[in-house]
Scaffold this motif. Structure first.
Motif, PDB file in Angstrom:
ATOM      1  N   UNK A 141       0.922  -1.361  -0.106  1.00 20.19           N
ATOM      2  CA  UNK A 141       0.009  -0.090   0.136  1.00 20.19           C
ATOM      3  C   UNK A 141       0.966   1.200  -0.022  1.00 20.19           C
ATOM      4  N   UNK A 142       0.422   2.130  -0.996  1.00 24.88           N
ATOM      5  CA  UNK A 142       1.351   3.463  -0.916  1.00 24.88           C
ATOM      6  C   UNK A 142       0.172   4.587  -0.420  1.00 24.88           C
ATOM      7  N   UNK A 143       0.617   5.339   0.561  1.00 26.39           N
ATOM      8  CA  UNK A 143      -0.154   6.523   0.937  1.00 26.39           C
ATOM      9  C   UNK A 143       0.653   7.678   1.146  1.00 26.39           C
ATOM     10  N   UNK A 144       0.411   8.945   0.276  1.00 27.68           N
ATOM     11  CA  UNK A 144       0.809  10.044   0.174  1.00 27.68           C
ATOM     12  C   UNK A 144       0.128  11.092   1.326  1.00 27.68           C
ATOM     13  N   UNK A 145       1.017  11.161   2.398  1.00 32.01           N
ATOM     14  CA  UNK A 145       0.486  12.311   3.437  1.00 32.01           C
ATOM     15  C   UNK A 145      -1.038  11.722   3.867  1.00 32.01           C
ATOM     16  N   UNK A 146      -1.248  10.734   4.670  1.00 25.57           N
ATOM     17  CA  UNK A 146      -2.439  10.373   4.967  1.00 25.57           C
ATOM     18  C   UNK A 146      -2.875  11.117   6.041  1.00 25.57           C
ATOM     19  N   UNK A 147      -1.978  11.939   6.920  1.00 23.33           N
ATOM     20  CA  UNK A 147      -2.439  12.577   7.952  1.00 23.33           C
ATOM     21  C   UNK A 147      -3.206  14.012   7.706  1.00 23.33           C
ATOM     22  N   UNK A 180      -5.068  10.665  14.034  1.00 24.59           N
ATOM     23  CA  UNK A 180      -4.321   9.964  13.762  1.00 24.59           C
ATOM     24  C   UNK A 180      -3.987   8.612  14.415  1.00 24.59           C
ATOM     25  N   UNK A 181      -4.477   8.753  15.925  1.00 23.89           N
ATOM     26  CA  UNK A 181      -4.298   7.493  16.281  1.00 23.89           C
ATOM     27  C   UNK A 181      -5.140   6.341  15.719  1.00 23.89           C
ATOM     28  N   UNK A 182      -6.352   6.843  15.330  1.00 20.14           N
ATOM     29  CA  UNK A 182      -7.165   5.736  14.857  1.00 20.14           C
ATOM     30  C   UNK A 182      -6.575   5.121  13.455  1.00 20.14           C
ATOM     31  N   UNK A 183      -6.114   6.109  12.704  1.00 21.71           N
ATOM     32  CA  UNK A 183      -5.567   5.847  11.419  1.00 21.71           C
ATOM     33  C   UNK A 183      -4.389   4.908  11.605  1.00 21.71           C
ATOM     34  N   UNK A 184      -3.449   5.221  12.582  1.00 23.87           N
ATOM     35  CA  UNK A 184      -2.647   4.303  12.888  1.00 23.87           C
ATOM     36  C   UNK A 184      -2.837   2.771  13.416  1.00 23.87           C
ATOM     37  N   UNK A 185      -3.824   2.516  13.600  1.00 28.93           N
ATOM     38  CA  UNK A 185      -4.368   1.414  14.259  1.00 28.93           C
ATOM     39  C   UNK A 185      -4.756   0.533  13.159  1.00 28.93           C
TER      40      UNK A 185
END
Length: 958
Positions: free
Chosen positions: A870-876, A884-889
């Protein structure tokens, strides 16, 4: 009026912006008082109502009041603007919005044109530029009639020539008066737009079309003798008189010779320097072959011959592979190849890469006039055919242009790609324009420098005499604008960088720089996350720019989640407590210190260090075997300095570095296209590199970018995630649907039957505006519900299909709790922090960060292979600490399943949780593109040469 009354009147201006009863979107009767001439940060979880208050209430009302102040005549072109829902707003200053919308999609748009620096450069080069000859390289001097006559006499004897005097060049109009005047002056012929005509027979010229008119002064045949030379001299002088010092010599078999009294050298006339000459948007300056674009869509040899290790008989040339494998030398194409082998000595059993450059060039581009004899021997026809070899590239291009079949057109288009213009080499301008220099640099060379380099070059420019007097103010103005761009962290961009390639954050900071340059005061600026795409090092310079705007008397409202920006703010407004219906309230407001002390503020707890995004207790480590790595060798696209980068698999990998270091180039232009081609047969353009090892260890690649999920109001999260298909299936199975005979298609707003035909299921009707973008107004028939009444009568738990689309994801999850397939997709949207968005929310209203997370949710709902990258460009982008805490989970869940996640990221809270960091730099632009550090966050933090490491060290030690 007494002095005391006058003093009281002078101080009647409010020193705060007062908003009472704001109810736009999810705002719940918000009352707030914001101090003026301060830096104010609006923060809170995604979807809490920050944009609703800042943009949809305060900015919208400021814009509406400005429009209301215009005349009735001006307002008829703009239309009535909706008033935001509020009770009272006082103390509102003139408002300017600087949001994240992308720069112009026009391919002619560049950083230079957007910032207007190119306009100043054109004037600079037109006024103090020095023209150099393209042939001898010497400065171009003035020409005279005698030199012109001598050069014309150098033509071979008996050459027919025509002497022309250009009087009108590329100008609109009928030019009737000018043509009548020529008849009176005794001329009989003119050349209009390249066609010789008798003056008496000239038809009426189209008024709206640009025309070029030249007088035919004389027609001659070159010969020796004094009498001929005298006549030629007289005719040249006549041309110079009527042609404003210019002469054109038309020779039937070659290009016209141009001479000029002003600028002539080596038989070549150079135009007088003027600002339009240096514009690639002007016919006077643009390259004639690419019309100033700098590139053209042509056949790409890399697509025609993708595998250069194969020979031609093995199918190296894709368009030939069919008949080479089927009939070999017996087909007509095969017989041509056999003839080339026999007569020209080509060996088509050799790999393409082993053939000589000349042989490859002939096969691709043709053999010129070289004859090829092909023997054709069949039952009905026996013959020897003589022909010239056209070449693969011209043949495919000709077939593409001539075919009437859409299928064939699509097939040939598969071999095409955008390539640099062969005439101008991507410079966009005519060669004679590129020959004009200031300080030894052409305008093209200066535009290709980074903004930092261009500023240094102009600052060190040593001008003397008149050039100094003329250029001093221009250079000062250009320098100021360049420094504004440097101050907002854009020193790595070049002025020639195309507008469509800029990110939303870059285009926003460009507009911010132009506002700094305007030096306005008393203005209310509203910005949407200006720190997007900025490294922590560059963020400091951005803050200094915001402080400058505040200090000269402006008010700034900044929607922001960046820790450093919040700490530096004068006032913080925390909106929440949750997203969507759970938000829309002011949780806390005050100075950063007051927010940190407020127990109700989630943001305050993170700023005070009471809550934090924790580092993993144990980081995953890369495997030692080769199957645990993908290695990019010799990456040199854009500013990458021929680097080799090993990337571990099965880990959370963060690619970091200052803005412009080459992160997106390495991942989005080199690695991802290579994987997409290898795994999925994609034809996406691939950046320059030598090779990539380890592609076989991945069986799927997914690029989750921030591009919109749709470009029309018809697109929405429900349709994109496919949950709407399941909802329509459910509605078609309801008793009311079965009684009425409604199928699944009845509940689609894309086909006839159940949709409202007045708006074709859009819910809105487009109103075309004069001189402005089109406006969408709610459909009067369905009131924005998209469906007709019969369709809306079908209910599931008292909800029609239109009401379901109007639910937030979290509300829909409660409604469909007993529908496992629907609930699973909705759960993934909630997991990525999008529980607040509506199922039917128009795609054009979603931010880039929201669109990216919807794409992530769609992928989470699918079954992964355990070997997916998976490639994500600045997902935050647009995410609060809690989001961000939820995304990292969620990302950790993907990695735990054996997949690889590569993040291009600046957010230190994300970087510190990564298993592996690849840090590029050390600077941006030409000074970047190198591998500075790699390894675990602790290892990168120990590298003194890494800017990321320095900031990471502080956060790891905290």
């Amino acid at each position: 009026m007494t002095q005391r009354q006058r003093k009281r009147k002078r101080t009647a201006e409010l020193d705060t912006i007062v908003v009472k009863g704001a109810r736009e979107h999810n705002l719940k009767n918000v009352d707030i008082e914001l101090p003026k001439k301060k830096l104010i940060v609006f923060t809170g979880v995604s979807g809490s109502g920050k944009s609703s208050l800042a943009f949809d209430t305060i900015f919208a009302e400021g814009q509406r009041r400005f429009v209301e102040s215009l005349s009735a005549y001006a307002r008829q072109f703009i239309g009535q603007m909706d008033k935001p829902r509020y009770d009272m707003i006082r103390g509102l200053s003139p408002t300017i919005s600087i949001d994240q919308k992308a720069a112009s999609r026009n391919p002619r748009s560049t950083v230079g044109t957007i910032t207007e620096i190119s306009d100043y450069l054109r004037v600079l080069y037109a006024r103090i530029g020095e023209q150099f000859c393209l042939d001898c390289g010497k400065p171009v001097g003035r020409g005279n009639a005698q030199d012109m006559v001598d050069q014309i006499l150098d033509l071979p004897d008996q050459t027919k020539i025509m002497l022309l005097a250009p009087i009108i060049e590329n100008r609109k109009g009928e030019h009737r008066d000018r043509l009548k005047q020529l008849l009176i002056e005794g001329f009989s012929r003119v050349r209009i737009d390249g066609v010789i005509q008798s003056l008496g027979d000239v038809q009426k010229l189209p008024k709206q079309k640009k025309h070029t008119i030249e007088i035919v002064v004389d027609r001659l045949v070159i010969k020796a003798g004094k009498a001929f030379k005298q006549r030629l001299t007289d005719s040249v002088e006549q041309c110079l008189k009527f042609g404003q010092g210019r002469v054109l010599v038309h020779v039937p078999t070659r290009e016209d010779l141009a001479f000029s009294e002003a600028r002539t050298c080596c038989g070549r006339a150079y135009p007088a320097l003027s600002p339009p000459l240096f514009s690639f948007n002007s016919p006077q300056g643009m390259c004639p072959d690419c019309n100033g674009i700098g590139s053209a869509v042509t056949m790409d040899s890399d697509k025609i011959i993708p595998d250069k290790s194969l020979s031609i008989w093995e199918g190296a040339v894709v368009p030939w592979s069919g008949y080479v494998k089927r009939g070999g030398a017996r087909s007509w194409g095969g017989r041509q190849l056999a003839a080339m082998q026999e007569q020209w000595g080509f060996d088509f059993d050799r790999p393409w890469s082993k053939m000589t450059r000349r042989q490859r060039d002939i096969i691709l581009h043709g053999g010129g006039n070289r004859e090829l004899k092909v023997k054709w021997d069949s039952e009905k026809i026996q013959a020897n055919v003589s022909l010239t070899w056209e070449g693969i590239v011209p043949t495919l291009m000709r077939r593409y242009q001539q075919t009437q079949s859409e299928h064939q057109k699509k097939y040939y288009a598969g071999f095409m790609a955008e390539q640099t213009c062969a005439t101008c080499g991507g410079a966009r301008l005519k060669p004679e324009v590129v020959g004009v220099r200031v300080g030894g640099k052409s305008i093209v060379q200066l535009s290709e420098m980074t903004i930092g380099e261009a500023n240094d070059f102009l600052s060190g420019l040593a001008l003397t005499g008149n050039r100094r007097l003329i250029g001093e103010e221009l250079i000062k103005e250009i320098g100021n604008r360049l420094r504004f761009l440097i101050n907002v962290g854009l020193d790595y961009l070049s002025l020639s960088r195309k507008g469509p390639t800029l990110s939303g954050g870059e285009s926003q900071r460009i507009r911010l720089a132009s506002q700094v340059g305007s030096e306005l005061t008393g203005v209310l600026y509203i910005l949407d996350e200006p720190s997007i795409g900025l490294h922590q090092r560059d963020n400091i310079r951005l803050l200094e720019t915001l402080f400058h705007l505040r200090d000269i008397g402006n008010t700034l409202i900044v929607i922001e989640h960046d820790r450093e920006t919040m700490k530096s703010a004068d006032w913080i407004v925390d909106i929440g407590p949750g997203a969507g219906l759970l938000g829309g309230q002011i949780i806390a407001e005050g100075t950063p210190a007051a927010i940190r002390r407020n127990p109700r503020s989630v943001t305050g707890r993170y700023l005070a260090g009471k809550e934090d995004i924790p580092c993993p207790e144990q980081r995953r480590r890369p495997g030692r075997e080769d199957s645990s790595w993908i290695t990019v060798h010799g990456a040199r696209q854009n500013n990458l300095a021929d680097i080799t980068v090993p990337i571990p698999l099965g880990l959370l990998v963060a690619v970091t570095g200052v803005s412009g270091a080459g992160k997106s180039t390495l991942i989005n232009q080199v690695l991802y296209p290579a994987l997409a081609r290898h795994l999925h047969g994609s034809d996406v353009e691939m950046g320059q590199h030598d090779r990539i090892e380890g592609l076989e260890h991945i069986d799927k690649v997914i690029n989750i970018d921030q591009a919109p999920i749709g470009r029309t109001p018809r697109s929405n999260p429900a349709t994109y995630t496919k949950v709407f298909d399941l909802i329509r299936d459910l509605f078609s199975l309801l008793p009311a649907s079965k009684v009425a005979g409604f199928k699944k298609g009845r509940f689609s707003f894309n086909v006839k039957g159940g949709r409202c035909e007045a708006c074709k299921g859009d819910g809105f009707v487009r109103v075309e505006m004069h001189f402005l973008a089109d406006v969408y107004v709610p459909c009067e028939t369905c009131q924005g519900r998209r469906f007709n009444d019969a369709t809306l009568d079908v209910l599931f738990k008292d909800h029609s299909i239109a009401q379901v689309l109007d639910l937030s994801v979290r509300q829909a999850r409660d409604l469909f709790e007993n529908q496992p397939k629907i609930a699973t997709i909705l759960d993934t949207l909630i997991d990525v922090g999008l529980g607040y968005i509506k199922l039917g929310q128009s795609a054009i209203t979603l931010s880039g960060g929201e669109a990216q997370r919807i794409k992530l949710a769609r992928e989470l709902a699918r079954r992964d292979t355990g070997r997916t990258l998976y490639v994500l460009d600045e997902p935050t982008t647009g995410l609060h600490f809690q989001d961000i805490r939820m995304l990292l989970t969620v990302l950790d869940r993907l990695v735990e399943a054996g997949n690889t996640v590569i993040l291009i990221e600046h957010n230190l809270d994300v970087i510190k949780t990564a298993d592996w960091i690849i840090d590029l730099g050390p600077e941006g632009g030409h000074a970047g593109g190198r591998l500075v550090a790699q390894g675990s966050p602790e290892k990168v933090a120990s590298r003194k040469s890494s800017y990321t490491g320095r900031f990471l060290r502080d956060i790891l030690d905290a």
